[in-house]
Write an enzyme that holds these catalytic residues in place. Sequence first.
Site, mmCIF file in Angstrom:
data_model
loop_
_atom_site.group_PDB
_atom_site.id
_atom_site.type_symbol
_atom_site.label_atom_id
_atom_site.label_comp_id
_atom_site.label_asym_id
_atom_site.label_seq_id
_atom_site.Cartn_x
_atom_site.Cartn_y
_atom_site.Cartn_z
ATOM 1 N N ARG A 1 0.834 -1.225 0.000
ATOM 2 C CA ARG A 1 0.000 0.000 0.000
ATOM 3 C C ARG A 1 0.860 1.263 0.000
ATOM 4 O O ARG A 1 0.457 2.285 -0.555
ATOM 5 C CB ARG A 1 -0.939 -0.013 1.211
ATOM 6 N N ILE B 1 -7.290 7.607 -1.240
ATOM 7 C CA ILE B 1 -7.159 6.145 -1.265
ATOM 8 C C ILE B 1 -7.958 5.676 -0.053
ATOM 9 O O ILE B 1 -7.807 6.218 1.042
ATOM 10 C CB ILE B 1 -5.672 5.706 -1.203
ATOM 11 N N SER B 2 -8.853 4.706 -0.248
ATOM 12 C CA SER B 2 -9.758 4.276 0.832
ATOM 13 C C SER B 2 -8.987 3.637 1.978
ATOM 14 O O SER B 2 -7.865 3.164 1.804
ATOM 15 C CB SER B 2 -10.767 3.261 0.299
ATOM 16 N N GLN B 3 -9.625 3.596 3.161
ATOM 17 C CA GLN B 3 -8.954 2.974 4.319
ATOM 18 C C GLN B 3 -8.836 1.468 4.070
ATOM 19 O O GLN B 3 -9.712 0.859 3.428
ATOM 20 C CB GLN B 3 -9.728 3.257 5.600
ATOM 21 N N PRO B 4 -7.765 0.849 4.552
ATOM 22 C CA PRO B 4 -7.539 -0.578 4.294
ATOM 23 C C PRO B 4 -8.720 -1.469 4.691
ATOM 24 O O PRO B 4 -9.072 -2.397 3.975
ATOM 25 C CB PRO B 4 -6.305 -0.900 5.141
#
Length: 232
Positions: A53, A79-82
């Site tokens: 990431r 970028i979205s949260q994991p």
Amino acid sequence: MRHFFLRRSFPRGKVSPPMDDFDAQRNAMVERQLAARNITSPRVLTAMRNVPRHCFVPLHLRDQAYEDRPLEIGHGQTISQPYMVAYMTQLLDLRPTDRVLEIGTGSGYQAAILGSLAQRVVTMERIESIGLTAAHLLCELGYGNIAVHVADGTLGWLDEAPYDAIIVTAAGPSVPDALKAQLADGGRLVCPAGPRDMQRLVRVTRQAELFREEESIACVFVPLIGSEGWPV
Ligand code: SAH
């Protein structure tokens, strides 16, 4: 192979800590933020363990790459949260032979996760510079099964339809009909939908001409802008 390339591509002793630190941080993220919560799919956990990431976030945010939150990638996008990436991917229930469509390429991170779980990924991005950056990065990292297109994703990508799975990573007022129409029989679609400030994930499953919709967790995504999304 991939790590060798990445090691060489960053200037020594600058911004990035040694690669092993990133590996350790990524493993800790998977154990504490995903496996310890309700991410149970071994395939999804493996993909989250493998995809770097930190390569998909801007250099100055790299030290935060394995924290469980979205990060800015420029142009007001994130970028979205994991956890959200893992949760949505798990809802897609991907098989190695699946053909997947993603709307909202952004950094390319979600596409890389999909690309490591499915046979083919088509991902669409409306902002040209974001799409080009992601396309170059995915190519450098060796994801040869992912195609990036700069276009309005609310209309889908007919050339490779139908898709076994469709994921939308920006939120519109409702699930775009054009995307439902490009879902294969037995296909799954996951999309955040609702008002601009707060949405719910919706999972659509297609059985012939029947579309079953289930609501899942609450979420907040950047707006899906296009013909079947919000106006520009
Ligand atoms: N999946 C991304 C996160 C994307 S953020 C990642 O892993 O990093 C949402 C992205 O959707 C933004 O880059 C935004 O420009 C894009 N987007 C918004 N509306 C779109 C549309 N109609 N078609 C394609 N992309 C769109």
